[in-house]
Design an enzyme around this catalytic site. Structure first.
Site, mmCIF file in Angstrom:
data_model
loop_
_atom_site.group_PDB
_atom_site.id
_atom_site.type_symbol
_atom_site.label_atom_id
_atom_site.label_comp_id
_atom_site.label_asym_id
_atom_site.label_seq_id
_atom_site.Cartn_x
_atom_site.Cartn_y
_atom_site.Cartn_z
ATOM 1 N N GLU A 40 -3.171 36.947 -16.754
ATOM 2 C CA GLU A 40 -4.341 36.641 -17.568
ATOM 3 C C GLU A 40 -4.347 35.126 -17.383
ATOM 4 O OE1 GLU A 40 -3.998 37.934 -21.628
ATOM 5 O OE2 GLU A 40 -5.941 37.511 -22.138
ATOM 6 N N LYS A 114 -12.864 40.787 -20.578
ATOM 7 C CA LYS A 114 -11.913 41.405 -21.483
ATOM 8 C C LYS A 114 -12.771 42.094 -22.574
ATOM 9 C CE LYS A 114 -7.351 40.470 -23.742
ATOM 10 N NZ LYS A 114 -6.489 39.280 -24.163
ATOM 11 N N CYS A 147 -4.632 42.541 -20.524
ATOM 12 C CA CYS A 147 -3.666 42.331 -21.557
ATOM 13 C C CYS A 147 -3.833 43.228 -22.882
ATOM 14 C CB CYS A 147 -3.502 40.917 -22.183
ATOM 15 S SG CYS A 147 -1.976 40.287 -22.812
HETATM 16 C C1 ACM Z 1 -3.171 39.227 -25.095
HETATM 17 O O1 ACM Z 1 -4.194 39.986 -25.129
HETATM 18 N N1 ACM Z 1 -3.097 38.194 -24.357
HETATM 19 C C2 ACM Z 1 -2.110 39.481 -26.029
#
Ligand code: ACM
Length: 267
Positions: A40, A114, A147
């Site tokens: 990420e 995300k 993530c």
């Molecule tokens: C995250 O979502 N970077 C912990």
């Protein structure tokens, strides 16, 4: 049918886009694989102190770093997935997303934003509006999540329901238990999951002191850890898999994983 996945665990330097990108390209060049997965925010680093830092380094999905990845992917016939801070034009000015791309054969196949923002990300980024989708590349069905999406089992399930063989999961993990949870996500969906994390430590002016937990991994649909990387150093590891193994959802002669769902009882 087999493909080779490369898990590219790096140590991005905060706001050093040029350096982070050049290093990622060097690592991609150093290894033979079909699909490469970076962490990420591999370009930007993670621990933003303010919106200005993000605004200065966020990029539209058309940018010169992706131009280079598009060219490399075309030349080598490969796919590359990783995360970046995206700047998107809105009516009221730019909107920032924590996004992940999947570039293959000279094309941007996926730009995923995300869905579930973690901690201080909620102050700077807008929650993603793309939802979860699966693309087929060279007969492999690839899905992307980022993530903290892991904390919501619905993310991996949505990708499994959309037909993913392999979930690509660029990450910047700081909590200690995602890697264990992703073992369950792989088994309960009978998919391969490549969680590719970063290493290193970042602080910001809010007093956040984040140590990223490395330990990138590839888990198979039957719960084998096919790759586990170190917790505190960069490393690239490749592994050959047969992604079509993930297409059989038959657990035994009586239980088919997806056919056996009872969605009328779930919300
Ligand atoms: C995250 O979502 N970077 C912990």
């Amino acid at each position: 049918m087999t493909i080779t996945l490369a898990l590219v665990q790096t140590h991005p330097r905060f706001l050093a886009l040029e350096k982070n990108h050049a290093h990622a390209v060097e690592l991609i060049d150093s290894t033979d694989a079909d699909v490469y997965v970076l962490p990420e925010l591999y370009l930007n680093g993670y621990a933003f102190s303010n919106l200005d830092e993000l605004a200065r380094t966020a990029l539209p999905a058309e940018n010169r770093y992706f131009d280079e990845l598009l060219a490399i992917s075309m030349e080598k016939g490969i796919a590359i997935c990783g995360g970046y801070a995206e700047s998107a034009r809105g009516d009221a000015g730019p909107t920032f997303f924590n996004s992940a791309f999947l570039i293959a054969d000279g094309e941007l196949l996926v730009n995923y934003r995300k869905t579930h923002l973690f901690f201080r990300e909620t102050q700077f980024f807008t929650a993603g509006d793309t939802g979860f989708s699966v693309v087929e590349w060279r007969d492999v069905r690839l899905g992307v999540m980022i993530c903290f999406d892991w904390f919501y089992p619905e993310a991996a399930r949505a990708l499994a329901l959309a037909g993913a063989d392999v979930i690509l999961h660029p990450s910047n993990l700081v909590l200690p238990y995602c890697q264990k949870a992703m073992y369950a996500r792989a088994v309960e969906n009978r998919v391969f999951i490549a969680t590719v994390n970063r290493v290193g430590r970042e602080t910001n002016t809010h007093g956040d002191d984040l140590t990223f937990t490395g330990a990138s991994q590839l888990v198979s649909p039957s719960g084998e850890y096919l790759v586990t990387l170190p917790i505190d150093s960069e490393e690239v590891r490749t592994v050959e898999i047969d992604p079509t193994v993930a297409r059989s959802k038959q657990i035994n002669e009586f239980n088919d994983l997806l056919a056996g769902r009872r969605p009328e009882f779930y919300r």
